[in-house]
Design a protein around this motif. Structure first.
Motif, short mmCIF file in Angstrom:
data_model
loop_
_atom_site.label_atom_id
_atom_site.label_comp_id
_atom_site.label_asym_id
_atom_site.label_seq_id
_atom_site.Cartn_x
_atom_site.Cartn_y
_atom_site.Cartn_z
N ASN A 38 0.83 -1.21 0.00
CA ASN A 38 0.00 0.00 0.00
C ASN A 38 0.86 1.26 0.00
N GLU A 39 1.91 1.24 -0.83
CA GLU A 39 2.84 2.36 -1.00
C GLU A 39 3.60 2.72 0.28
N GLU A 40 3.67 1.79 1.22
CA GLU A 40 4.39 2.01 2.48
C GLU A 40 5.49 0.96 2.63
N GLU A 41 6.69 1.40 3.04
CA GLU A 41 7.80 0.48 3.30
C GLU A 41 7.60 -0.19 4.66
N ILE A 42 7.64 -1.51 4.67
CA ILE A 42 7.55 -2.26 5.91
C ILE A 42 8.90 -2.93 6.13
N GLU A 43 9.61 -2.48 7.15
CA GLU A 43 10.95 -3.00 7.44
C GLU A 43 10.87 -4.41 8.00
N LEU A 44 11.64 -5.31 7.38
CA LEU A 44 11.72 -6.69 7.87
C LEU A 44 12.94 -6.89 8.76
N SER A 45 14.06 -6.26 8.38
CA SER A 45 15.27 -6.35 9.18
C SER A 45 16.28 -5.32 8.71
N VAL A 46 17.30 -5.12 9.54
CA VAL A 46 18.44 -4.28 9.18
C VAL A 46 19.67 -5.17 9.25
N ILE A 47 20.42 -5.18 8.16
CA ILE A 47 21.60 -6.02 8.05
C ILE A 47 22.83 -5.17 8.39
N ASP A 48 23.58 -5.61 9.39
CA ASP A 48 24.76 -4.89 9.86
C ASP A 48 26.04 -5.52 9.34
N ARG A 62 13.32 -17.99 -8.31
CA ARG A 62 12.10 -17.21 -8.09
C ARG A 62 12.47 -15.74 -7.95
N PRO A 63 11.48 -14.88 -8.12
CA PRO A 63 11.76 -13.45 -7.93
C PRO A 63 12.12 -13.13 -6.47
N ARG A 64 12.80 -12.01 -6.30
CA ARG A 64 13.14 -11.54 -4.94
C ARG A 64 11.86 -11.37 -4.13
N SER A 65 11.93 -11.72 -2.85
CA SER A 65 10.77 -11.61 -1.97
C SER A 65 10.73 -10.31 -1.19
N ALA A 66 11.77 -9.49 -1.34
CA ALA A 66 11.84 -8.22 -0.60
C ALA A 66 12.79 -7.27 -1.34
N CYS A 67 12.85 -6.06 -0.86
CA CYS A 67 13.75 -5.03 -1.39
C CYS A 67 14.92 -4.85 -0.41
N ALA A 68 16.03 -4.34 -0.92
CA ALA A 68 17.19 -4.03 -0.07
C ALA A 68 17.66 -2.63 -0.41
N LYS A 69 17.82 -1.80 0.63
CA LYS A 69 18.27 -0.42 0.44
C LYS A 69 19.34 -0.08 1.47
N VAL A 70 20.42 0.54 1.02
CA VAL A 70 21.49 0.96 1.93
C VAL A 70 20.98 2.13 2.76
N ILE A 71 21.13 2.02 4.08
CA ILE A 71 20.69 3.11 4.96
C ILE A 71 21.87 3.82 5.62
N GLU A 72 23.05 3.24 5.48
CA GLU A 72 24.29 3.87 5.96
C GLU A 72 25.36 3.46 4.95
N ASP A 73 26.09 4.45 4.40
CA ASP A 73 27.09 4.13 3.37
C ASP A 73 27.72 2.77 3.65
N ALA A 74 27.83 1.95 2.61
CA ALA A 74 28.22 0.56 2.82
C ALA A 74 29.31 0.12 1.85
N ARG A 75 30.04 -0.89 2.28
CA ARG A 75 30.96 -1.63 1.41
C ARG A 75 30.50 -3.08 1.47
N LEU A 76 30.22 -3.65 0.29
CA LEU A 76 29.62 -4.97 0.21
C LEU A 76 30.45 -5.92 -0.63
N VAL A 77 30.56 -7.17 -0.20
CA VAL A 77 31.11 -8.24 -1.03
C VAL A 77 29.99 -8.68 -1.95
N VAL A 78 30.30 -8.85 -3.23
CA VAL A 78 29.32 -9.25 -4.23
C VAL A 78 29.56 -10.72 -4.59
#
Length: 146
Positions: A38-48, A62-78
């Motif tokens: 309903n156009e609202e973000e529902i947070e499932l978890s925060v990954i540290d 299958r398609p992704r079941s959720a979205c992922a957005k950086v909330i604090e500048d990040a460095r990620l292993v791909v």
């Protein structure tokens, strides 16, 4: 050594419904996992730091079941393939045990939610299994869904 990327806060890494097959390990920063209803973000978890997300993409067609957005500048292993995940585990052996514990915990939480929706009783917190010693002292945090 697997590739790493630097990602600025407010960057969406993937969206629910996407079909990419990439997993990420957070080396720095924070990532929010959420769904949009309903156009609202529902947070499932925060990954540290030292936690991971997107792992289901390596194992499911299958398609992704959720979205992922950086909330604090990040460095990620791909990690784009199972072979790369195996390489990462060989380079970081303690990660395998931590990953198993985290995935087991996530599965248990999902089972609890399913039981709750079915009207069955989920186990109480004091019935939880104690974490093994190697997890108690780790820098990886166990993420509860919901």
């Amino acid at each position: 050594m697997l590739p790493t990327i630097k990602v600025k806060a407010d960057t969406v890494i993937f969206k629910e419904g996407g079909y990419d097959r990439t997993m990420f390990v957070v080396l720095e920063g924070k990532v929010k996992i959420y769904v949009v209803r309903n156009e609202e973000e529902i947070e499932l978890s925060v990954i540290d730091k030292y936690d991971f997300f997107g792992e289901m993409a390596l194992y499911r067609q299958r398609p992704r079941s959720a979205c992922a957005k950086v909330i604090e500048d990040a460095r990620l292993v791909v990690i784009k393939t199972r072979v790369q995940l195996e390489q990462f585990i060989q380079e970081n052996p303690s990660f395998a045990g931590k990953m198993m514990v985290i995935m087991g915990n996530r599965l248990a939480n999902s089972n609890d939610l399913l039981l709750e929706q079915m009207g069955a009783n989920a186990p109480k917190e004091d019935q939880a299994i104690e974490k093994p010693e190697f997890v108690k002292d780790s820098h990886i945090r166990i993420v509860k869904n919901g």
